[in-house]
Structures are given as C-alpha cells and as structure tokens.
Design a protein around this motif. Structure first.
Motif, short mmCIF file in Angstrom:
data_model
loop_
_atom_site.label_atom_id
_atom_site.label_comp_id
_atom_site.label_asym_id
_atom_site.label_seq_id
_atom_site.Cartn_x
_atom_site.Cartn_y
_atom_site.Cartn_z
N LEU A 101 0.99 -1.45 -0.60
CA LEU A 101 0.15 0.04 0.39
C LEU A 101 0.88 1.12 -0.33
O LEU A 101 0.90 2.35 -0.75
N GLU A 102 1.65 0.94 1.25
CA GLU A 102 2.22 2.89 1.07
C GLU A 102 3.48 2.87 -0.47
O GLU A 102 3.51 4.25 -0.50
N LEU A 103 3.83 1.64 -0.80
CA LEU A 103 4.78 1.97 -2.32
C LEU A 103 3.80 2.16 -3.59
O LEU A 103 4.05 1.73 -5.03
N GLY A 104 2.45 1.90 -3.10
CA GLY A 104 1.45 2.23 -4.49
C GLY A 104 1.10 0.73 -5.20
O GLY A 104 0.85 0.80 -6.72
N PHE A 105 1.44 -0.11 -4.81
CA PHE A 105 1.91 -1.14 -5.46
C PHE A 105 -0.18 -1.97 -5.35
O PHE A 105 -0.14 -3.16 -5.97
N LEU A 106 -0.56 -1.62 -4.36
CA LEU A 106 -2.66 -2.13 -4.49
C LEU A 106 -3.48 -1.00 -4.71
O LEU A 106 -2.91 -0.28 -4.46
#
Length: 106
Positions: A101-106
């Motif tokens: 989530l933090e890295l924008g993968f979800l």
C-alpha cells in the motif's frame, strides 16, 4: 526461560527491525519482507536470516551491520548473528500488504 518469554524477546527484536529502513525504499525491512527468520535461543542469542532486495544492493555491507547493532541494543539480548541469503531471492511478493500500500502496489 519459558517459550512465552522467548517469544516476547523475539517480538522486541521484530519491533527493532521495524525501525530499520532500506535507504532506497521508504518502508522498513521487516514489512519489505527482507527478514526471513528471527531465532531466539535459550541463551538469548539472536540469529537473523535475512536477504537484500538484490545481490548488488548498495547497502549490502552496512545494512546487516545496522541490523546487528540495533538488535544488540535490546536489553535481554546477548549475541546477535545476521546471516544473508539469496535463497529464495527477494521479490515484491514478499512485502506485507502495508508495504505494498505504502509503495502504491495495491
């Protein structure tokens, strides 16, 4: 030492690992999935099996040393051994949901 006491020390070690960040990724090394195993012996020696995001990681020398020093700061801990492995190789699938989530993968 009881299993519960050893587990509590293991949890303290994990709390410390959550304060160490990969310098290139704004997520701690535990949530990144770089920590494969934390073993607490009856003598309160800690063995950490970890990996790096790649064998050519720029912090290949300094990150394991940082892990060792910070874990050694836990009061109950005696010796700390950090072993680096690339088996299995790290992939982004090893990240926690929080890291993704933090890295924008979800």
């Amino acid at each position: 030492m009881t299993d519960a006491e050893l587990q509590a020390i293991g949890e303290k070690v994990v709390d410390v690992l959550r304060t160490i960040y990969d310098p290139e990724i704004p997520v701690d090394i535990y949530e990144l999935g770089l920590i494969y195993d934390v073993h607490v012996s009856d003598e309160l020696d800690i063995k950490i099996l970890m990996t790096l995001t790649s064998p050519n990681c720029p912090v290949a020398e300094s990150l394991p040393e940082e892990v060792k020093e910070k874990v050694r700061s836990v009061d109950e801990v005696n010796e700390v051994e950090v072993e680096i492995t690339f088996d299995p190789p790290w992939t982004k699938d090893m990240m926690s949901e929080e890291a993704m989530l933090e890295l924008g993968f979800l």
